[in-house]
Motif scaffolding. Sequence first.
Motif, PDB file in Angstrom:
ATOM      1  N   ILE A 135       0.884  -1.167   0.000  1.00 37.40           N
ATOM      2  CA  ILE A 135       0.000   0.000   0.000  1.00 37.40           C
ATOM      3  C   ILE A 135       0.917   1.210   0.000  1.00 37.40           C
ATOM      4  O   ILE A 135       1.589   1.504   0.983  1.00 37.40           O
ATOM      5  N   PHE A 136       0.989   1.870  -1.142  1.00 35.63           N
ATOM      6  CA  PHE A 136       1.935   2.968  -1.284  1.00 35.63           C
ATOM      7  C   PHE A 136       1.493   4.172  -0.445  1.00 35.63           C
ATOM      8  O   PHE A 136       0.316   4.515  -0.401  1.00 35.63           O
TER       9      PHE A 136
ATOM     10  N   ILE B 271      -8.216  -5.161 -13.952  1.00 36.28           N
ATOM     11  CA  ILE B 271      -8.290  -5.193 -12.492  1.00 36.28           C
ATOM     12  C   ILE B 271      -7.825  -6.532 -11.916  1.00 36.28           C
ATOM     13  O   ILE B 271      -7.816  -6.707 -10.701  1.00 36.28           O
ATOM     14  N   ASP B 272      -7.425  -7.471 -12.789  1.00 35.76           N
ATOM     15  CA  ASP B 272      -7.104  -8.809 -12.302  1.00 35.76           C
ATOM     16  C   ASP B 272      -5.602  -9.076 -12.204  1.00 35.76           C
ATOM     17  O   ASP B 272      -5.191 -10.189 -11.920  1.00 35.76           O
ATOM     18  N   ARG B 273      -4.787  -8.058 -12.425  1.00 33.69           N
ATOM     19  CA  ARG B 273      -3.353  -8.220 -12.227  1.00 33.69           C
ATOM     20  C   ARG B 273      -2.744  -6.852 -11.947  1.00 33.69           C
ATOM     21  O   ARG B 273      -3.278  -5.813 -12.378  1.00 33.69           O
ATOM     22  N   PRO B 274      -1.610  -6.837 -11.252  1.00 33.70           N
ATOM     23  CA  PRO B 274      -1.048  -5.552 -10.813  1.00 33.70           C
ATOM     24  C   PRO B 274      -0.218  -4.827 -11.855  1.00 33.70           C
ATOM     25  O   PRO B 274      -0.040  -3.612 -11.768  1.00 33.70           O
ATOM     26  N   VAL B 275       0.305  -5.566 -12.834  1.00 29.15           N
ATOM     27  CA  VAL B 275       1.191  -4.975 -13.836  1.00 29.15           C
ATOM     28  C   VAL B 275       0.777  -5.470 -15.216  1.00 29.15           C
ATOM     29  O   VAL B 275       0.457  -6.656 -15.384  1.00 29.15           O
ATOM     30  N   ILE B 276       0.776  -4.574 -16.177  1.00 34.62           N
ATOM     31  CA  ILE B 276       0.440  -4.982 -17.541  1.00 34.62           C
ATOM     32  C   ILE B 276       1.569  -4.632 -18.501  1.00 34.62           C
ATOM     33  O   ILE B 276       2.330  -3.690 -18.280  1.00 34.62           O
ATOM     34  N   ALA B 277       1.662  -5.437 -19.553  1.00 28.52           N
ATOM     35  CA  ALA B 277       2.503  -5.132 -20.703  1.00 28.52           C
ATOM     36  C   ALA B 277       1.680  -4.273 -21.658  1.00 28.52           C
ATOM     37  O   ALA B 277       0.535  -4.604 -21.971  1.00 28.52           O
ATOM     38  N   VAL B 278       2.241  -3.162 -22.089  1.00 28.55           N
ATOM     39  CA  VAL B 278       1.547  -2.236 -22.985  1.00 28.55           C
ATOM     40  C   VAL B 278       2.197  -2.313 -24.356  1.00 28.55           C
ATOM     41  O   VAL B 278       3.419  -2.164 -24.488  1.00 28.55           O
TER      42      VAL B 278
ATOM     43  N   LEU C 136      -2.678   1.416  -8.195  1.00 28.22           N
ATOM     44  CA  LEU C 136      -2.575   2.860  -7.994  1.00 28.22           C
ATOM     45  C   LEU C 136      -3.610   3.349  -6.983  1.00 28.22           C
ATOM     46  O   LEU C 136      -3.306   4.160  -6.098  1.00 28.22           O
ATOM     47  N   ASN C 137      -4.821   2.827  -7.081  1.00 31.88           N
ATOM     48  CA  ASN C 137      -5.887   3.278  -6.192  1.00 31.88           C
ATOM     49  C   ASN C 137      -5.770   2.733  -4.779  1.00 31.88           C
ATOM     50  O   ASN C 137      -6.510   3.157  -3.887  1.00 31.88           O
ATOM     51  N   SER C 138      -4.853   1.803  -4.558  1.00 31.09           N
ATOM     52  CA  SER C 138      -4.596   1.342  -3.193  1.00 31.09           C
ATOM     53  C   SER C 138      -3.702   2.316  -2.439  1.00 31.09           C
ATOM     54  O   SER C 138      -3.522   2.200  -1.221  1.00 31.09           O
TER      55      SER C 138
ATOM     56  N   GLY D 143     -10.199   8.079 -13.245  1.00 28.72           N
ATOM     57  CA  GLY D 143     -10.414   6.842 -12.508  1.00 28.72           C
ATOM     58  C   GLY D 143      -9.421   6.586 -11.399  1.00 28.72           C
ATOM     59  O   GLY D 143      -9.421   5.489 -10.817  1.00 28.72           O
ATOM     60  N   ILE D 144      -8.586   7.573 -11.072  1.00 25.31           N
ATOM     61  CA  ILE D 144      -7.544   7.378 -10.076  1.00 25.31           C
ATOM     62  C   ILE D 144      -7.812   8.257  -8.861  1.00 25.31           C
ATOM     63  O   ILE D 144      -7.992   9.475  -8.972  1.00 25.31           O
ATOM     64  N   LYS D 145      -7.817   7.600  -7.688  1.00 28.76           N
ATOM     65  CA  LYS D 145      -8.103   8.333  -6.452  1.00 28.76           C
ATOM     66  C   LYS D 145      -7.430   7.644  -5.281  1.00 28.76           C
ATOM     67  O   LYS D 145      -7.543   6.433  -5.112  1.00 28.76           O
ATOM     68  N   GLY D 146      -6.717   8.405  -4.474  1.00 29.11           N
ATOM     69  CA  GLY D 146      -6.060   7.856  -3.296  1.00 29.11           C
ATOM     70  C   GLY D 146      -7.045   7.475  -2.211  1.00 29.11           C
ATOM     71  O   GLY D 146      -8.159   8.002  -2.149  1.00 29.11           O
TER      72      GLY D 146
END
Length: 256
Positions: A141-142, A168-175, A193-195, A228-231
């Motif tokens: 949790i950052f 939403i099913d994995r923490p890191v994606i390949a772009v 990010l939202n965590s 879509g990003i919120k702390g």
Amino acid sequence: MTNERRVLVHPDKSTLAGSVAARFITKVLDLLDVQQTVHVVLTGGSMGGAVLEAVAESPARHSIDWSRIHFWWGDERWVPAGDAERNDVQSRAALLDALELAPEQVHPFPASDSGLTLDEAADAYAAELARHGAAGLGYPIFDITFLGVGPDGHIASLFPHRSGIQVIDRPVIAVRESPKPPPERLSLTRPVLNSSQRIWFVLAGADKASALGLALAGASRDEVPVAGIKGRRRTVFFIDQDAAAEVPEALIAREY
């Protein structure tokens, strides 16, 4: 637990960078008073680098026990290690190299010359996150997550009209086929990010005004990913006057 969203406007980029740096130092000191370790996510871009340079130039940085800080990145370009385009290279030059950090405190994404494929690199970074994961989570949790915002509203390497913002099913994606070069990248996903306890957006310039205005007006995250990003505790938009052109007056905070 509070969950606040604020917009703080600064007269110019230099003042913006200095203000965010001072707040960062103060917040890290506060956090270290109540917890053993602080996890910070860094970002690239001109303002991301400017903030780190301002931290490096501040005499107050010597008050921090940097051995208790872990540094991560929100995304990375799939280029070789040491390439000047890599976010971690820019962050090291701006601040990290001056802090004499232990290697285990710094968590860069794998590079294109690591011997891994892009998908394997995403899995490797997910495993690194898991090694430091909070209870019940596959990632830390950052405490503070820095993010820039593109003129199109993208954050990290999560772009408008692309599937990345929906994962939403994995923490890191390949772009792949990124609309912004280079075409291949790695990125944290929205749930990670939202965590974060605190999301600190740092953005400057008139070209960011439209995306920021849309995000604050409730635009779809698929259209404007920053929306879509919120702390978990607080979300702060640190901006300069040029980026504030389309921010409703009611959302501008007079103090932190």
